[in-house]
Each structure stands twice: as C-alpha cells, then as structure tokens.
Design a protein around this motif. Structure first.
Motif, PDB file in Angstrom:
ATOM      1  N   VAL A  48     -91.557  60.926  50.686  1.00 44.03           N
ATOM      2  CA  VAL A  48     -90.434  60.068  51.035  1.00 44.03           C
ATOM      3  C   VAL A  48     -89.234  60.474  50.180  1.00 44.03           C
ATOM      4  O   VAL A  48     -89.335  60.583  48.966  1.00 44.03           O
ATOM      5  CB  VAL A  48     -90.771  58.577  50.807  1.00 44.03           C
ATOM      6  CG1 VAL A  48     -89.548  57.707  51.038  1.00 44.03           C
ATOM      7  CG2 VAL A  48     -91.905  58.148  51.716  1.00 44.03           C
ATOM      8  N   PHE A  49     -88.117  60.695  50.842  1.00 44.87           N
ATOM      9  CA  PHE A  49     -86.875  61.058  50.183  1.00 44.87           C
ATOM     10  C   PHE A  49     -85.982  59.831  50.114  1.00 44.87           C
ATOM     11  O   PHE A  49     -85.797  59.153  51.119  1.00 44.87           O
ATOM     12  CB  PHE A  49     -86.145  62.152  50.976  1.00 44.87           C
ATOM     13  CG  PHE A  49     -86.945  63.408  51.124  1.00 44.87           C
ATOM     14  CD1 PHE A  49     -86.888  64.394  50.155  1.00 44.87           C
ATOM     15  CD2 PHE A  49     -87.764  63.603  52.215  1.00 44.87           C
ATOM     16  CE1 PHE A  49     -87.635  65.557  50.288  1.00 44.87           C
ATOM     17  CE2 PHE A  49     -88.505  64.761  52.369  1.00 44.87           C
ATOM     18  CZ  PHE A  49     -88.436  65.740  51.399  1.00 44.87           C
ATOM     19  N   SER A  50     -85.441  59.554  48.943  1.00 45.23           N
ATOM     20  CA  SER A  50     -84.493  58.449  48.833  1.00 45.23           C
ATOM     21  C   SER A  50     -83.079  59.006  48.834  1.00 45.23           C
ATOM     22  O   SER A  50     -82.846  60.174  48.528  1.00 45.23           O
ATOM     23  CB  SER A  50     -84.742  57.645  47.557  1.00 45.23           C
ATOM     24  OG  SER A  50     -84.506  58.448  46.422  1.00 45.23           O
ATOM     25  N   ILE A  51     -82.148  58.151  49.188  1.00 42.74           N
ATOM     26  CA  ILE A  51     -80.740  58.540  49.176  1.00 42.74           C
ATOM     27  C   ILE A  51     -80.306  58.666  47.723  1.00 42.74           C
ATOM     28  O   ILE A  51     -80.598  57.811  46.891  1.00 42.74           O
ATOM     29  CB  ILE A  51     -79.880  57.489  49.907  1.00 42.74           C
ATOM     30  CG1 ILE A  51     -80.292  57.424  51.374  1.00 42.74           C
ATOM     31  CG2 ILE A  51     -78.397  57.790  49.758  1.00 42.74           C
ATOM     32  CD1 ILE A  51     -79.635  56.307  52.145  1.00 42.74           C
ATOM     33  N   ASP A  52     -79.607  59.745  47.439  1.00 45.29           N
ATOM     34  CA  ASP A  52     -79.204  59.995  46.064  1.00 45.29           C
ATOM     35  C   ASP A  52     -78.147  59.017  45.567  1.00 45.29           C
ATOM     36  O   ASP A  52     -77.207  58.684  46.260  1.00 45.29           O
ATOM     37  CB  ASP A  52     -78.644  61.411  45.923  1.00 45.29           C
ATOM     38  CG  ASP A  52     -79.741  62.418  45.684  1.00 45.29           C
ATOM     39  OD1 ASP A  52     -80.805  62.029  45.187  1.00 45.29           O
ATOM     40  OD2 ASP A  52     -79.525  63.589  45.988  1.00 45.29           O
ATOM     41  N   THR A  53     -78.383  58.581  44.356  1.00 47.01           N
ATOM     42  CA  THR A  53     -77.367  57.872  43.590  1.00 47.01           C
ATOM     43  C   THR A  53     -77.224  58.650  42.295  1.00 47.01           C
ATOM     44  O   THR A  53     -77.843  59.700  42.135  1.00 47.01           O
ATOM     45  CB  THR A  53     -77.800  56.414  43.295  1.00 47.01           C
ATOM     46  OG1 THR A  53     -78.944  56.438  42.449  1.00 47.01           O
ATOM     47  CG2 THR A  53     -78.097  55.655  44.567  1.00 47.01           C
ATOM     48  N   LYS A  54     -76.477  58.141  41.389  1.00 50.01           N
ATOM     49  CA  LYS A  54     -76.289  58.861  40.126  1.00 50.01           C
ATOM     50  C   LYS A  54     -77.518  58.774  39.226  1.00 50.01           C
ATOM     51  O   LYS A  54     -77.640  59.525  38.274  1.00 50.01           O
ATOM     52  CB  LYS A  54     -75.063  58.320  39.401  1.00 50.01           C
ATOM     53  CG  LYS A  54     -73.784  58.640  40.142  1.00 50.01           C
ATOM     54  CD  LYS A  54     -72.580  58.100  39.436  1.00 50.01           C
ATOM     55  CE  LYS A  54     -71.339  58.424  40.272  1.00 50.01           C
ATOM     56  NZ  LYS A  54     -70.126  57.926  39.671  1.00 50.01           N
ATOM     57  N   ASP A  55     -78.437  57.871  39.518  1.00 50.03           N
ATOM     58  CA  ASP A  55     -79.606  57.684  38.662  1.00 50.03           C
ATOM     59  C   ASP A  55     -80.835  58.341  39.286  1.00 50.03           C
ATOM     60  O   ASP A  55     -81.534  57.744  40.100  1.00 50.03           O
ATOM     61  CB  ASP A  55     -79.853  56.191  38.443  1.00 50.03           C
ATOM     62  CG  ASP A  55     -80.863  55.924  37.339  1.00 50.03           C
ATOM     63  OD1 ASP A  55     -81.747  56.788  37.108  1.00 50.03           O
ATOM     64  OD2 ASP A  55     -80.762  54.862  36.714  1.00 50.03           O
ATOM     65  N   THR A  56     -81.096  59.574  38.907  1.00 45.21           N
ATOM     66  CA  THR A  56     -82.222  60.332  39.453  1.00 45.21           C
ATOM     67  C   THR A  56     -83.553  59.648  39.168  1.00 45.21           C
ATOM     68  O   THR A  56     -84.444  59.645  40.012  1.00 45.21           O
ATOM     69  CB  THR A  56     -82.234  61.764  38.877  1.00 45.21           C
ATOM     70  OG1 THR A  56     -80.975  62.368  39.166  1.00 45.21           O
ATOM     71  CG2 THR A  56     -83.335  62.599  39.483  1.00 45.21           C
ATOM     72  N   PHE A  57     -83.690  59.043  37.988  1.00 45.37           N
ATOM     73  CA  PHE A  57     -84.936  58.357  37.637  1.00 45.37           C
ATOM     74  C   PHE A  57     -85.214  57.213  38.610  1.00 45.37           C
ATOM     75  O   PHE A  57     -86.328  57.077  39.115  1.00 45.37           O
ATOM     76  CB  PHE A  57     -84.881  57.836  36.196  1.00 45.37           C
ATOM     77  CG  PHE A  57     -86.081  57.010  35.835  1.00 45.37           C
ATOM     78  CD1 PHE A  57     -87.298  57.621  35.543  1.00 45.37           C
ATOM     79  CD2 PHE A  57     -86.001  55.626  35.815  1.00 45.37           C
ATOM     80  CE1 PHE A  57     -88.412  56.856  35.227  1.00 45.37           C
ATOM     81  CE2 PHE A  57     -87.120  54.868  35.492  1.00 45.37           C
ATOM     82  CZ  PHE A  57     -88.321  55.476  35.198  1.00 45.37           C
TER      83      PHE A  57
END
Length: 96
Positions: A48-57
């Motif tokens: 599952v891929f999540s939409i990127d935000t600035k917080d990779t963790f």
C-alpha cells in the motif's frame, strides 16, 4: 507457483489519514478473494502506497497500517495467512 495480482491504485481507497477502507474498495477486494480461493497456489504481497507528506515516518506508518488492514480483511474472509505478506510503501520506496 507464485502469482502476482495487480490492481490499479484507484480501485482500493481509504478514508483520509485513516486505515478504514472506503466502501468502493470492497468489490475489488472481494474479486481478489475469489481469485485466491480458486487458485490455492497464489501467494500475494500486499503493498500500500500512501500519499506523500513531509513526514516520511508517518507516511510509512500509515502505509503499513493500511496494508495490514487489507491483510486482515483477506484472512477474515478465508484466505490463509501464510499465503499473504504485507508491506507499506512510501513513494520514495516505489522503485525499490
């Protein structure tokens, strides 16, 4: 024999910032379950891929939790756990 089932990303969706599946996802998930029930040789890795935000963790944590949600849905619906693997992936990991 190992097989891969590929589903367009747009077919399985979650509520924003949550692990709850949207209702529109169930027909695709149920179709995959039927395929897995018909061919007992298929092993499936759920990514599952999540939409990127600035917080990779946090992206990785959400992706992991979402992939686990699908894993447990399959197990609850009669797919043996040993046939399944799951892993959350961020877009920075997509090409790995």
């Amino acid at each position: 024999m190992q097989a891969v089932i590929s589903v367009a990303e747009s077919k399985i969706n979650f509520l924003n910032n949550a692990t709850k599946l949207k209702d529109e996802s169930y027909p695709t998930l149920n179709a995959i379950i039927e395929i897995l029930k018909k061919d007992m040789d298929i092993r499936l890795e759920i990514n599952v891929f999540s939409i990127d935000t600035k917080d990779t963790f946090l992206n990785k944590k959400l992706s992991d939790a979402r992939s686990r949600t699908i894993y447990y849905f399959f197990v609850k619906n009669g797919i043996a756990a040993e046939r399944l693997r799951y892993k959350g992936v961020t877009s920075s990991m997509k090409n790995i």
